[in-house]
Design a protein around this motif. Structure first.
Motif, PDB file in Angstrom:
ATOM      1  N   ASN A  88      -3.030 -13.283   0.129  1.00  0.00           N
ATOM      2  CA  ASN A  88      -1.704 -12.677  -0.013  1.00  0.00           C
ATOM      3  C   ASN A  88      -1.710 -11.249   0.549  1.00  0.00           C
ATOM      4  O   ASN A  88      -2.649 -10.824   1.193  1.00  0.00           O
ATOM      5  CB  ASN A  88      -1.256 -12.712  -1.472  1.00  0.00           C
ATOM      6  CG  ASN A  88       0.252 -12.673  -1.631  1.00  0.00           C
ATOM      7  OD1 ASN A  88       0.991 -12.917  -0.688  1.00  0.00           O
ATOM      8  ND2 ASN A  88       0.701 -12.390  -2.837  1.00  0.00           N
ATOM      9  N   GLY A  89      -0.651 -10.512   0.348  1.00  0.00           N
ATOM     10  CA  GLY A  89      -0.582  -9.144   0.849  1.00  0.00           C
ATOM     11  C   GLY A  89       0.826  -8.765   1.237  1.00  0.00           C
ATOM     12  O   GLY A  89       1.799  -9.401   0.842  1.00  0.00           O
ATOM     13  N   VAL A  90       0.934  -7.733   2.061  1.00  0.00           N
ATOM     14  CA  VAL A  90       2.228  -7.205   2.469  1.00  0.00           C
ATOM     15  C   VAL A  90       2.589  -7.758   3.844  1.00  0.00           C
ATOM     16  O   VAL A  90       1.714  -8.120   4.624  1.00  0.00           O
ATOM     17  CB  VAL A  90       2.175  -5.662   2.499  1.00  0.00           C
ATOM     18  CG1 VAL A  90       1.254  -5.167   3.592  1.00  0.00           C
ATOM     19  CG2 VAL A  90       3.559  -5.067   2.641  1.00  0.00           C
ATOM     20  N   LYS A  91       3.883  -7.840   4.146  1.00  0.00           N
ATOM     21  CA  LYS A  91       4.296  -8.312   5.471  1.00  0.00           C
ATOM     22  C   LYS A  91       5.186  -7.280   6.162  1.00  0.00           C
ATOM     23  O   LYS A  91       6.186  -7.613   6.777  1.00  0.00           O
ATOM     24  CB  LYS A  91       5.008  -9.658   5.372  1.00  0.00           C
ATOM     25  CG  LYS A  91       6.275  -9.688   4.532  1.00  0.00           C
ATOM     26  CD  LYS A  91       6.922 -11.069   4.635  1.00  0.00           C
ATOM     27  CE  LYS A  91       8.228 -11.121   3.854  1.00  0.00           C
ATOM     28  NZ  LYS A  91       8.881 -12.449   3.988  1.00  0.00           N
ATOM     29  N   VAL A  92       4.791  -6.019   6.083  1.00  0.00           N
ATOM     30  CA  VAL A  92       5.638  -4.972   6.657  1.00  0.00           C
ATOM     31  C   VAL A  92       5.627  -4.990   8.180  1.00  0.00           C
ATOM     32  O   VAL A  92       6.485  -4.366   8.805  1.00  0.00           O
ATOM     33  CB  VAL A  92       5.192  -3.573   6.162  1.00  0.00           C
ATOM     34  CG1 VAL A  92       5.334  -3.468   4.662  1.00  0.00           C
ATOM     35  CG2 VAL A  92       3.762  -3.274   6.583  1.00  0.00           C
ATOM     36  N   LEU A  93       4.684  -5.687   8.810  1.00  0.00           N
ATOM     37  CA  LEU A  93       4.642  -5.719  10.264  1.00  0.00           C
ATOM     38  C   LEU A  93       5.577  -6.769  10.859  1.00  0.00           C
ATOM     39  O   LEU A  93       5.642  -6.933  12.065  1.00  0.00           O
ATOM     40  CB  LEU A  93       3.216  -5.975  10.749  1.00  0.00           C
ATOM     41  CG  LEU A  93       2.222  -4.849  10.434  1.00  0.00           C
ATOM     42  CD1 LEU A  93       0.848  -5.195  10.970  1.00  0.00           C
ATOM     43  CD2 LEU A  93       2.689  -3.529  11.009  1.00  0.00           C
ATOM     44  N   THR A  94       6.315  -7.478  10.009  1.00  0.00           N
ATOM     45  CA  THR A  94       7.307  -8.419  10.506  1.00  0.00           C
ATOM     46  C   THR A  94       8.299  -7.702  11.420  1.00  0.00           C
ATOM     47  O   THR A  94       8.759  -6.609  11.113  1.00  0.00           O
ATOM     48  CB  THR A  94       8.066  -9.055   9.330  1.00  0.00           C
ATOM     49  OG1 THR A  94       7.123  -9.694   8.483  1.00  0.00           O
ATOM     50  CG2 THR A  94       9.075 -10.076   9.807  1.00  0.00           C
ATOM     51  N   ASN A  95       8.614  -8.312  12.545  1.00  0.00           N
ATOM     52  CA  ASN A  95       9.571  -7.762  13.519  1.00  0.00           C
ATOM     53  C   ASN A  95       9.062  -6.510  14.228  1.00  0.00           C
ATOM     54  O   ASN A  95       9.848  -5.744  14.775  1.00  0.00           O
ATOM     55  CB  ASN A  95      10.934  -7.466  12.874  1.00  0.00           C
ATOM     56  CG  ASN A  95      11.561  -8.691  12.267  1.00  0.00           C
ATOM     57  OD1 ASN A  95      11.436  -9.784  12.819  1.00  0.00           O
ATOM     58  ND2 ASN A  95      12.217  -8.542  11.132  1.00  0.00           N
ATOM     59  N   VAL A  96       7.733  -6.290  14.221  1.00  0.00           N
ATOM     60  CA  VAL A  96       7.158  -5.197  15.001  1.00  0.00           C
ATOM     61  C   VAL A  96       6.450  -5.788  16.223  1.00  0.00           C
ATOM     62  O   VAL A  96       5.598  -5.170  16.839  1.00  0.00           O
ATOM     63  CB  VAL A  96       6.191  -4.348  14.137  1.00  0.00           C
ATOM     64  CG1 VAL A  96       5.709  -3.107  14.864  1.00  0.00           C
ATOM     65  CG2 VAL A  96       6.898  -3.892  12.869  1.00  0.00           C
ATOM     66  N   GLU A  97       6.819  -7.006  16.576  1.00  0.00           N
ATOM     67  CA  GLU A  97       6.356  -7.671  17.786  1.00  0.00           C
ATOM     68  C   GLU A  97       4.839  -7.773  17.838  1.00  0.00           C
ATOM     69  O   GLU A  97       4.197  -7.366  18.807  1.00  0.00           O
ATOM     70  CB  GLU A  97       6.893  -6.943  19.027  1.00  0.00           C
ATOM     71  CG  GLU A  97       8.405  -6.968  19.117  1.00  0.00           C
ATOM     72  CD  GLU A  97       8.928  -6.264  20.364  1.00  0.00           C
ATOM     73  OE1 GLU A  97       8.148  -5.582  21.044  1.00  0.00           O
ATOM     74  OE2 GLU A  97      10.128  -6.386  20.640  1.00  0.00           O
ATOM     75  N   THR A  98       4.266  -8.329  16.772  1.00  0.00           N
ATOM     76  CA  THR A  98       2.843  -8.626  16.804  1.00  0.00           C
ATOM     77  C   THR A  98       2.634  -9.928  17.571  1.00  0.00           C
ATOM     78  O   THR A  98       3.459 -10.829  17.545  1.00  0.00           O
ATOM     79  CB  THR A  98       2.277  -8.785  15.385  1.00  0.00           C
ATOM     80  OG1 THR A  98       3.031  -9.781  14.693  1.00  0.00           O
ATOM     81  CG2 THR A  98       2.341  -7.479  14.621  1.00  0.00           C
ATOM     82  N   SER A  99       1.513  -9.996  18.257  1.00  0.00           N
ATOM     83  CA  SER A  99       1.243 -11.173  19.082  1.00  0.00           C
ATOM     84  C   SER A  99      -0.012 -11.913  18.659  1.00  0.00           C
ATOM     85  O   SER A  99      -0.394 -12.889  19.290  1.00  0.00           O
ATOM     86  CB  SER A  99       1.100 -10.748  20.555  1.00  0.00           C
ATOM     87  OG  SER A  99       0.072  -9.780  20.701  1.00  0.00           O
ATOM     88  N   GLY A 100      -0.663 -11.461  17.604  1.00  0.00           N
ATOM     89  CA  GLY A 100      -1.870 -12.165  17.167  1.00  0.00           C
ATOM     90  C   GLY A 100      -2.479 -11.495  15.963  1.00  0.00           C
ATOM     91  O   GLY A 100      -1.943 -10.548  15.405  1.00  0.00           O
ATOM     92  N   GLY A 101      -3.633 -12.000  15.551  1.00  0.00           N
ATOM     93  CA  GLY A 101      -4.347 -11.383  14.442  1.00  0.00           C
ATOM     94  C   GLY A 101      -4.003 -12.007  13.108  1.00  0.00           C
ATOM     95  O   GLY A 101      -3.365 -13.049  13.018  1.00  0.00           O
ATOM     96  N   ASP A 102      -4.443 -11.337  12.064  1.00  0.00           N
ATOM     97  CA  ASP A 102      -4.326 -11.881  10.712  1.00  0.00           C
ATOM     98  C   ASP A 102      -3.283 -11.131   9.901  1.00  0.00           C
ATOM     99  O   ASP A 102      -3.300 -11.154   8.685  1.00  0.00           O
ATOM    100  CB  ASP A 102      -5.677 -11.799  10.003  1.00  0.00           C
ATOM    101  CG  ASP A 102      -6.163 -10.363   9.865  1.00  0.00           C
ATOM    102  OD1 ASP A 102      -5.873  -9.566  10.766  1.00  0.00           O
ATOM    103  OD2 ASP A 102      -6.818 -10.040   8.871  1.00  0.00           O
ATOM    104  N   GLY A 103      -2.343 -10.423  10.530  1.00  0.00           N
ATOM    105  CA  GLY A 103      -1.336  -9.662   9.805  1.00  0.00           C
ATOM    106  C   GLY A 103      -0.325 -10.553   9.105  1.00  0.00           C
ATOM    107  O   GLY A 103      -0.300 -11.766   9.270  1.00  0.00           O
ATOM    108  N   ASN A 104       0.535  -9.916   8.311  1.00  0.00           N
ATOM    109  CA  ASN A 104       1.621 -10.616   7.634  1.00  0.00           C
ATOM    110  C   ASN A 104       1.107 -11.753   6.746  1.00  0.00           C
ATOM    111  O   ASN A 104       1.504 -12.905   6.885  1.00  0.00           O
ATOM    112  CB  ASN A 104       2.639 -11.152   8.640  1.00  0.00           C
ATOM    113  CG  ASN A 104       3.200 -10.062   9.531  1.00  0.00           C
ATOM    114  OD1 ASN A 104       3.298  -8.919   9.108  1.00  0.00           O
ATOM    115  ND2 ASN A 104       3.540 -10.402  10.750  1.00  0.00           N
ATOM    116  N   THR A 105       0.215 -11.410   5.827  1.00  0.00           N
ATOM    117  CA  THR A 105      -0.399 -12.424   4.971  1.00  0.00           C
ATOM    118  C   THR A 105       0.409 -12.704   3.711  1.00  0.00           C
ATOM    119  O   THR A 105      -0.045 -13.449   2.852  1.00  0.00           O
ATOM    120  CB  THR A 105      -1.819 -11.988   4.558  1.00  0.00           C
ATOM    121  OG1 THR A 105      -1.763 -10.675   3.993  1.00  0.00           O
ATOM    122  CG2 THR A 105      -2.746 -11.994   5.746  1.00  0.00           C
TER     123      THR A 105
END
Length: 382
Positions: A269-286
């Motif tokens: 789990n975690g935070v999803k503050v990077l939503t709509n910041v145009e991420t293209s990969g990785g393990d963000g938005n958990t």
């Protein structure tokens, strides 16, 4: 001759008997809910890693209405039936609501049926918060709310819901209680998992074990939890673990809050503050998901305070950090640090005003990224 009066009496007698039985069983059903809506300004800056962010360093912002800042908007039905000898049957159907659009999640916040006993404890079947979440209740000064200010930003398993779960809580003995649960199919998203869930077979599902312990005595509250999240079985089967311990001490004029824990072999789990910041990969938005990565590890901690201001006000603040370690294999990493402060003012027992501010550096532990939010609103319970 069969009179109209006799006919009416014959029709009403079964109804009266049913009402008498209902009263004797001491059953009740309650409609309840909460509406939380306000204004929020949010600013998010992409990190420096071009492998993760399409526009490194770019800042995005928005201002507008927001639902569920101080607490998630919701409505639900809950019922209880006294079965005698201290045993009760109970159910809860609870649905999340976006107060700015009127859309609903269905009964995904909770859908359980269970039994409870004051002397023994309780058992619930269905979808609900994990036993670990209940073990940690009260340790976060922000009570798992206020967006990224919530403790779950750093310690995700301290506030998470699972489907297909059996959960058991013992009664409190001397202020001490144990909690445990098992999910046969969590309903969570899976990030970076090498295996996929099957359509049939117990071991072909994403499963979870959640354990907790809680102690309260006078001004002291101590909570501990340990969760394991399993991929489907097979050659590449793996699990992510998260443990956390925390405590509060109430000095009346101020309450002290602290917690520490670890993620092992991934993140829960975690935070999803990077939503709509145009991420293209990785393990963000958990948020609402599990990231499986053998060898990856984090340390997380939080310190905070809360204090009453007069008879109707309350101020609260915390600093928390999620520190990467072990083998995080994707992206330029940094320590996610979140500093937050909030205030609420009760207009009545059911209605309050609130405001808060939170700044997060390196969200999802991506170096050079940041996120901040300033919000205010009104909340009403019914």
């Amino acid at each position: 001759m069969f009179s109209a009066r006799r006919l009416l009496t014959a029709m009403l007698l079964p109804t009266a008997a049913g009402l008498s039985s209902f009263s004797w069983a001491q059953s009740s059903v309650t409609l309840y809910g909460l509406i939380d809506v306000g204004l929020a300004y949010q600013s998010r800056t992409a990190g420096s890693d071009a492998n993760v962010f399409k526009n490194p360093g770019k800042t995005y912002s928005q201002f507008g209405l927001a639902s569920g800042q101080a607490a998630s908007s919701r409505w639900g039905l809950k019922g209880v039936e006294d079965l005698g000898n201290g045993l009760k049957a109970n159910f809860v159907y609870e649905s999340g609501v976006n107060a700015t659009t009127g859309t609903s999640t269905g009964f995904t916040r909770q859908a359980t049926l269970g039994l409870s006993s004051a002397s023994l404890g309780s058992i619930d079947l269905g979808r609900r918060l994990t036993p670990g979440t209940y073990a940690f209740a009260g340790i976060d000064p922000f009570d798992y709310n206020y967006d990224q200010a919530a403790l779950s930003s750093s310690m995700g398993a301290t506030n998470i819901r699972l489907s297909n779960m059996i959960a058991i809580t013992t009664a409190s003995f001397g202020g001490f209680s144990l909690l445990g649960g098992y999910s046969f199919d969590t309903g969570l998203g899976a990030i970076n998992s090498p295996t996929q869930a099957g359509t049939f077979g117990t071991s072909n599902k994403f499963r979870a074990l959640s354990l907790g312990a809680r102690f309260t005595s006078g001004p002291i509250l101590i909570g501990a939890m340990y969760d394991m999240y399993f991929t489907p079985s097979g050659v590449n089967a793996m699990s992510v673990k998260q443990w956390n311990v925390g405590a509060t001490y109430d000095l009346k004029v101020i309450k002290l809050h602290a917690a520490f824990g670890q993620n092992i072999d991934g993140r829960v789990n975690g935070v999803k503050v990077l939503t709509n910041v145009e991420t293209s990969g990785g393990d963000g938005n958990t948020n609402g998901a599990v990231f499986y990565e053998p060898g990856a590890r984090t340390n997380q901690w939080m310190v905070g305070i809360s204090a009453p201001l007069g008879d109707t006000g309350k101020v609260f603040a915390s600093v928390q950090q999620l520190r990467p370690g072990g083998d995080f294999t994707f992206g330029e990493r940094g320590s996610q640090t979140t500093s937050s402060i909030g205030y609420n003012y009760s207009l009545s027992k059911r209605t309050m005003l609130y405001a808060y501010y939170s700044y997060m550096s390196a969200p999802d532990m991506y170096a050079s990224a940041n996120s901040q939010i300033l919000g205010a609103g009104i909340q009403h319970k019914f």
